[in-house]
Design a protein around this motif. Structure first.
Motif, short mmCIF file in Angstrom:
data_model
loop_
_atom_site.label_atom_id
_atom_site.label_comp_id
_atom_site.label_asym_id
_atom_site.label_seq_id
_atom_site.Cartn_x
_atom_site.Cartn_y
_atom_site.Cartn_z
N PHE A 145 1.32 -1.35 -0.09
CA PHE A 145 -0.03 -0.31 -0.09
C PHE A 145 1.03 1.26 -0.22
CE2 PHE A 145 -3.12 3.25 2.02
CZ PHE A 145 -3.38 3.28 1.27
N SER A 177 -3.99 9.85 -3.42
CA SER A 177 -5.05 9.12 -2.39
C SER A 177 -4.20 7.98 -2.03
CB SER A 177 -6.17 8.59 -3.76
OG SER A 177 -5.39 7.60 -4.19
N HIS A 200 -3.77 0.11 -8.15
CA HIS A 200 -5.40 0.74 -7.87
C HIS A 200 -5.29 1.51 -7.20
CE1 HIS A 200 -9.80 0.56 -8.59
NE2 HIS A 200 -10.04 -0.01 -6.91
N THR A 202 -7.59 4.26 -4.66
CA THR A 202 -8.54 4.52 -3.75
C THR A 202 -9.04 5.85 -3.80
OG1 THR A 202 -7.36 4.92 -1.68
CG2 THR A 202 -7.36 2.03 -2.24
N ALA A 203 -9.98 5.87 -2.55
CA ALA A 203 -10.87 7.13 -3.00
C ALA A 203 -11.24 8.54 -3.67
CB ALA A 203 -10.16 8.13 -1.77
N SER A 206 -10.38 5.93 -7.04
CA SER A 206 -10.20 4.60 -7.13
C SER A 206 -11.01 4.19 -8.37
CB SER A 206 -11.81 4.81 -5.93
OG SER A 206 -13.19 5.33 -6.42
N THR A 209 -6.65 2.52 -12.03
CA THR A 209 -5.85 1.36 -12.47
C THR A 209 -5.14 1.16 -13.20
OG1 THR A 209 -7.63 0.61 -11.55
CG2 THR A 209 -6.23 -1.72 -12.50
#
Length: 219
Positions: A145, A177, A200, A202-203, A206, A209
């Motif tokens: 992450f 993000s 990918h 997030t938030a 999102s 990708t």
């Protein structure tokens, strides 16, 4: 200090700390131990998901990273080992004319734009499992992450609004993000490697990708 500068400074700090840790690891590493790793590669990435309609099918970029082992192999140059690695990615894409036309129709301030591009930067922390087959080759899987920056740049303009209309698919001109990543690859010929990875967002990101394929060198 602006939020953008704060994010860039934080990213630079994380990358610098990671390089310092790796450099210290190399200084203490016994010959042929491979407790430390550093790499650089060229990449060709493909946008998928929601961003597939915004950008051309592929874009060229680069990645760099490094890390250190947290376990030891039972036998020299053979067996399993866990690493903690940090990775940086940058890639750039041309915005599709259809996506640009949608923005120009809804935002008068962008009427003079002749073209546009998207750029992505990511910094991730990735636990990595490596299986060494022999001294010259190994297989690995990793995932983790981190932070993702997505920017949209317009050519032909002196100023750009900080946000685009919410009804457009391109979204914000700049957005930050979290990001998840997962991938795997093979090290071969002692210093070369190739891998495939998925990022990918997030938030707010999102819908973003990326699937980069990379080829480079790793020490």
């Amino acid at each position: 200090m602006s939020r953008r500068k704060l994010h860039h400074r934080a990213a630079f700090t994380v990358a610098t700390l990671m390089l310092c840790v790796v450099a210290n690891c190399f200084a203490q590493e016994p010959s042929h131990d491979h407790s430390c790793t550093v790499d650089g590669a060229g990449i060709f990435a493909t946008p998928v998901g929601h961003d597939r309609q915004n950008f051309n099918h592929g874009g060229w970029g680069f990645q760099a990273g490094g890390g250190f082992a947290v376990t030891r192999q039972a036998e020299p140059d053979h067996g399993a080992r866990w690493y903690i690695t940090g990775n940086y990615l940058y890639d750039k894409f041309r915005v599709r004319q259809s996506a640009l036309a949608e923005v120009l129709a809804k935002e008068p301030q962008l009427a003079n734009a002749t073209s546009a591009h998207g750029d992505f930067s990511a910094i991730t922390l990735d636990p990595t499992f490596r299986w060494t087959r022999n001294r010259s080759s190994s297989l690995y899987l990793s995932g983790g992450f981190g932070w993702l920056h997505r920017g949209i740049g317009f050519n032909g303009l002196s100023t750009v609004p900080p946000l685009l209309p919410s009804s457009t698919s391109l979204g914000g001109a700049r957005s930050n993000s979290g990001v998840f990543d997962f991938g795997g690859g093979i090290n071969f010929a002692r210093i070369l490697f190739t891998e495939v990875r998925i990022y990918h967002g997030t938030a707010i990101n999102s819908g973003s990708t990326l699937v980069p394929v990379s080829f480079g060198v790793r020490w």
